[in-house]
Motif scaffolding. Structure first.
Motif, PDB file in Angstrom:
ATOM      1  N   CYS A  14       0.801  -1.230   0.000  1.00 21.78           N
ATOM      2  CA  CYS A  14       0.000   0.000   0.000  1.00 21.78           C
ATOM      3  C   CYS A  14       0.833   1.279   0.000  1.00 21.78           C
ATOM      4  O   CYS A  14       0.310   2.346  -0.302  1.00 21.78           O
ATOM      5  N   SER A  15       2.078   1.181   0.321  1.00 23.93           N
ATOM      6  CA  SER A  15       2.914   2.378   0.384  1.00 23.93           C
ATOM      7  C   SER A  15       3.199   2.918  -1.016  1.00 23.93           C
ATOM      8  O   SER A  15       3.646   2.178  -1.891  1.00 23.93           O
ATOM      9  N   PRO A  16       2.951   4.225  -1.240  1.00 24.02           N
ATOM     10  CA  PRO A  16       3.195   4.792  -2.571  1.00 24.02           C
ATOM     11  C   PRO A  16       4.678   4.950  -2.913  1.00 24.02           C
ATOM     12  O   PRO A  16       5.036   5.170  -4.058  1.00 24.02           O
ATOM     13  N   LYS A  17       5.530   4.843  -1.913  1.00 24.22           N
ATOM     14  CA  LYS A  17       6.984   4.936  -2.124  1.00 24.22           C
ATOM     15  C   LYS A  17       7.646   3.854  -1.290  1.00 24.22           C
ATOM     16  O   LYS A  17       6.984   3.227  -0.455  1.00 24.22           O
ATOM     17  N   PRO A  18       8.932   3.606  -1.499  1.00 22.38           N
ATOM     18  CA  PRO A  18       9.588   2.581  -0.683  1.00 22.38           C
ATOM     19  C   PRO A  18       9.410   2.867   0.808  1.00 22.38           C
ATOM     20  O   PRO A  18       9.586   3.997   1.256  1.00 22.38           O
ATOM     21  N   ILE A  19       9.007   1.855   1.553  1.00 20.49           N
ATOM     22  CA  ILE A  19       8.754   2.016   2.985  1.00 20.49           C
ATOM     23  C   ILE A  19       9.932   1.450   3.772  1.00 20.49           C
ATOM     24  O   ILE A  19      10.413   0.356   3.481  1.00 20.49           O
ATOM     25  N   THR A  20      10.409   2.224   4.741  1.00 23.04           N
ATOM     26  CA  THR A  20      11.583   1.821   5.525  1.00 23.04           C
ATOM     27  C   THR A  20      11.165   0.892   6.666  1.00 23.04           C
ATOM     28  O   THR A  20       9.992   0.827   7.041  1.00 23.04           O
ATOM     29  N   GLU A  21      12.153   0.207   7.230  1.00 30.01           N
ATOM     30  CA  GLU A  21      11.889  -0.668   8.372  1.00 30.01           C
ATOM     31  C   GLU A  21      11.360   0.133   9.553  1.00 30.01           C
ATOM     32  O   GLU A  21      10.499  -0.338  10.299  1.00 30.01           O
ATOM     33  N   GLU A  22      11.844   1.363   9.703  1.00 30.59           N
ATOM     34  CA  GLU A  22      11.380   2.216  10.796  1.00 30.59           C
ATOM     35  C   GLU A  22       9.906   2.578  10.606  1.00 30.59           C
ATOM     36  O   GLU A  22       9.132   2.584  11.572  1.00 30.59           O
ATOM     37  N   GLU A  23       9.501   2.905   9.370  1.00 30.56           N
ATOM     38  CA  GLU A  23       8.098   3.211   9.100  1.00 30.56           C
ATOM     39  C   GLU A  23       7.220   1.987   9.346  1.00 30.56           C
ATOM     40  O   GLU A  23       6.124   2.100   9.903  1.00 30.56           O
ATOM     41  N   ILE A  24       7.719   0.827   8.945  1.00 31.25           N
ATOM     42  CA  ILE A  24       6.986  -0.421   9.204  1.00 31.25           C
ATOM     43  C   ILE A  24       6.842  -0.626  10.707  1.00 31.25           C
ATOM     44  O   ILE A  24       5.751  -0.920  11.205  1.00 31.25           O
ATOM     45  N   ILE A  48       8.841 -12.765   3.300  1.00 35.38           N
ATOM     46  CA  ILE A  48       8.159 -12.230   2.105  1.00 35.38           C
ATOM     47  C   ILE A  48       9.057 -12.369   0.878  1.00 35.38           C
ATOM     48  O   ILE A  48       8.600 -12.771  -0.199  1.00 35.38           O
ATOM     49  N   GLU A  49      10.340 -12.037   1.031  1.00 35.29           N
ATOM     50  CA  GLU A  49      11.278 -12.161  -0.086  1.00 35.29           C
ATOM     51  C   GLU A  49      11.332 -13.594  -0.589  1.00 35.29           C
ATOM     52  O   GLU A  49      11.316 -13.834  -1.799  1.00 35.29           O
ATOM     53  N   GLU A  50      11.402 -14.539   0.330  1.00 37.07           N
ATOM     54  CA  GLU A  50      11.437 -15.961  -0.044  1.00 37.07           C
ATOM     55  C   GLU A  50      10.162 -16.362  -0.782  1.00 37.07           C
ATOM     56  O   GLU A  50      10.204 -17.029  -1.812  1.00 37.07           O
ATOM     57  N   LYS A  51       9.039 -15.940  -0.253  1.00 39.76           N
ATOM     58  CA  LYS A  51       7.746 -16.285  -0.842  1.00 39.76           C
ATOM     59  C   LYS A  51       7.645 -15.779  -2.283  1.00 39.76           C
ATOM     60  O   LYS A  51       7.213 -16.490  -3.178  1.00 39.76           O
ATOM     61  N   PHE A  52       8.079 -14.553  -2.522  1.00 39.51           N
ATOM     62  CA  PHE A  52       7.929 -13.942  -3.844  1.00 39.51           C
ATOM     63  C   PHE A  52       9.051 -14.309  -4.817  1.00 39.51           C
ATOM     64  O   PHE A  52       9.008 -13.891  -5.978  1.00 39.51           O
ATOM     65  N   ARG A  53      10.046 -15.054  -4.380  1.00 38.65           N
ATOM     66  CA  ARG A  53      11.065 -15.555  -5.308  1.00 38.65           C
ATOM     67  C   ARG A  53      10.494 -16.636  -6.219  1.00 38.65           C
ATOM     68  O   ARG A  53      11.010 -16.883  -7.295  1.00 38.65           O
ATOM     69  N   SER A  54       9.445 -17.255  -5.783  1.00 37.15           N
ATOM     70  CA  SER A  54       8.800 -18.325  -6.541  1.00 37.15           C
ATOM     71  C   SER A  54       8.320 -17.815  -7.896  1.00 37.15           C
ATOM     72  O   SER A  54       7.945 -16.649  -8.048  1.00 37.15           O
ATOM     73  N   ASP A  55       8.305 -18.700  -8.877  1.00 37.23           N
ATOM     74  CA  ASP A  55       7.805 -18.345 -10.203  1.00 37.23           C
ATOM     75  C   ASP A  55       6.284 -18.174 -10.223  1.00 37.23           C
ATOM     76  O   ASP A  55       5.715 -17.795 -11.242  1.00 37.23           O
ATOM     77  N   ASP A  56       5.638 -18.444  -9.091  1.00 30.75           N
ATOM     78  CA  ASP A  56       4.192 -18.268  -9.000  1.00 30.75           C
ATOM     79  C   ASP A  56       3.799 -16.789  -8.967  1.00 30.75           C
ATOM     80  O   ASP A  56       2.631 -16.451  -9.147  1.00 30.75           O
ATOM     81  N   PHE A  57       4.773 -15.911  -8.710  1.00 28.56           N
ATOM     82  CA  PHE A  57       4.483 -14.480  -8.577  1.00 28.56           C
ATOM     83  C   PHE A  57       5.205 -13.680  -9.658  1.00 28.56           C
ATOM     84  O   PHE A  57       6.358 -13.963  -9.979  1.00 28.56           O
ATOM     85  N   ALA A  58       4.534 -12.672 -10.183  1.00 31.25           N
ATOM     86  CA  ALA A  58       5.116 -11.808 -11.212  1.00 31.25           C
ATOM     87  C   ALA A  58       5.880 -10.640 -10.598  1.00 31.25           C
ATOM     88  O   ALA A  58       6.516  -9.872 -11.302  1.00 31.25           O
ATOM     89  N   MET A  59       5.795 -10.496  -9.274  1.00 29.57           N
ATOM     90  CA  MET A  59       6.504  -9.399  -8.616  1.00 29.57           C
ATOM     91  C   MET A  59       7.420  -9.948  -7.543  1.00 29.57           C
ATOM     92  O   MET A  59       7.334 -11.117  -7.172  1.00 29.57           O
ATOM     93  N   GLU A  60       8.272  -9.049  -7.070  1.00 33.28           N
ATOM     94  CA  GLU A  60       9.219  -9.423  -6.028  1.00 33.28           C
ATOM     95  C   GLU A  60       9.399  -8.259  -5.076  1.00 33.28           C
ATOM     96  O   GLU A  60       9.125  -7.109  -5.429  1.00 33.28           O
ATOM     97  N   LEU A  61       9.825  -8.557  -3.857  1.00 34.29           N
ATOM     98  CA  LEU A  61      10.108  -7.525  -2.873  1.00 34.29           C
ATOM     99  C   LEU A  61      11.537  -7.047  -3.093  1.00 34.29           C
ATOM    100  O   LEU A  61      12.468  -7.850  -3.094  1.00 34.29           O
ATOM    101  N   VAL A  62      11.685  -5.749  -3.286  1.00 32.54           N
ATOM    102  CA  VAL A  62      12.999  -5.189  -3.601  1.00 32.54           C
ATOM    103  C   VAL A  62      13.320  -4.065  -2.617  1.00 32.54           C
ATOM    104  O   VAL A  62      12.454  -3.246  -2.301  1.00 32.54           O
ATOM    105  N   LYS A  63      14.560  -4.040  -2.139  1.00 37.12           N
ATOM    106  CA  LYS A  63      15.006  -2.930  -1.297  1.00 37.12           C
ATOM    107  C   LYS A  63      15.611  -1.878  -2.213  1.00 37.12           C
ATOM    108  O   LYS A  63      16.568  -2.138  -2.939  1.00 37.12           O
ATOM    109  N   SER A  64      14.999  -0.709  -2.193  1.00 38.97           N
ATOM    110  CA  SER A  64      15.517   0.402  -3.007  1.00 38.97           C
ATOM    111  C   SER A  64      15.041   1.711  -2.397  1.00 38.97           C
ATOM    112  O   SER A  64      14.013   1.749  -1.728  1.00 38.97           O
ATOM    113  N   GLY A  65      15.774   2.748  -2.637  1.00 35.94           N
ATOM    114  CA  GLY A  65      15.397   4.061  -2.126  1.00 35.94           C
ATOM    115  C   GLY A  65      15.319   4.116  -0.614  1.00 35.94           C
ATOM    116  O   GLY A  65      14.555   4.899  -0.065  1.00 35.94           O
ATOM    117  N   GLY A  66      16.088   3.269   0.058  1.00 41.28           N
ATOM    118  CA  GLY A  66      16.108   3.271   1.510  1.00 41.28           C
ATOM    119  C   GLY A  66      14.978   2.488   2.149  1.00 41.28           C
ATOM    120  O   GLY A  66      14.824   2.489   3.362  1.00 41.28           O
TER     121      GLY A  66
END
Length: 186
Positions: A14-24, A48-66
């Motif tokens: 739901c976050s419109p921009k990369p969400i930090t661990e502190e915000e979480i 979550i990263e492990e779950k989305f590495r699967s080919d079952d998902f078209a997206m992945e969790l990425v760390k970017s922009g802090g």
């Protein structure tokens, strides 16, 4: 831990921009009314990263922009490029937006009334708005020649995220003092 990971997944999604661990952590603290250790958040992120590495998902969790965000996997770049190209063709031109705003505020309105307000022909703009189903024919005027009356459609409401025409922003009244040239004589 899956419960916590699901909450983290929802926050990232739901976050419109990369969400930090502190915000979480701040969101989870307020949600659970208790401190959530950073280690637990990191574990949830790894889950979550492990779950989305699967080919079952078209997206992945990425760390970017802090922070973290969901991005589509590079393998889907071509299909996303096609979608973006098609959507860019669907954008409204300035003339179509001007015509649409006149119709929205003055409806039901005839083409000639809209042209009188705009000062230029609205044939093309009205045709495009009809094709995009943002405008619809509301009937015929009782005036000479019985011209067609236009108004906004339900798709217009969906397109602009409103439920009622009363939600349209009200045109600001012009203040004559701000528009006056020179000084007023007494």
């Amino acid at each position: 831990m899956d419960y916590l990971a699901n909450h983290i997944q929802a926050l990232v999604f739901c976050s419109p921009k990369p969400i930090t661990e502190e915000e979480i952590q701040d969101c989870l603290k307020e949600m659970f009314d208790a401190d959530v250790p950073v280690d637990d958040i990191a574990t949830g992120i790894n889950t979550i990263e492990e779950k989305f590495r699967s080919d079952d998902f078209a997206m992945e969790l990425v760390k970017s922009g802090g922070g973290y965000q969901f991005l589509t996997k590079p393998v889907y770049q071509a299909s996303i490029g096609i979608l973006l190209k098609q959507q860019s063709k669907k954008r409204l031109s300035n003339s179509a937006l001007e015509t649409l705003s006149i119709i929205a505020y003055k409806q039901p309105i005839t083409k000639s009334e809209a042209e009188q307000i705009r000062g230029v022909s609205c044939d093309y703009s009205i045709q495009k708005l009809l094709e995009k189903e943002l405008v619809e024919i509301k009937g015929k005027s009782e005036g000479v020649g019985r011209p067609i009356l236009y108004g906004t459609s339900q798709k217009f409401m969906d397109y602009f995220g409103i439920n009622d025409l009363k939600e349209l922003p009200t045109p600001k009244d012009f203040n004559t003092e701000e528009n006056a040239i020179g000084e007023e004589k007494e």
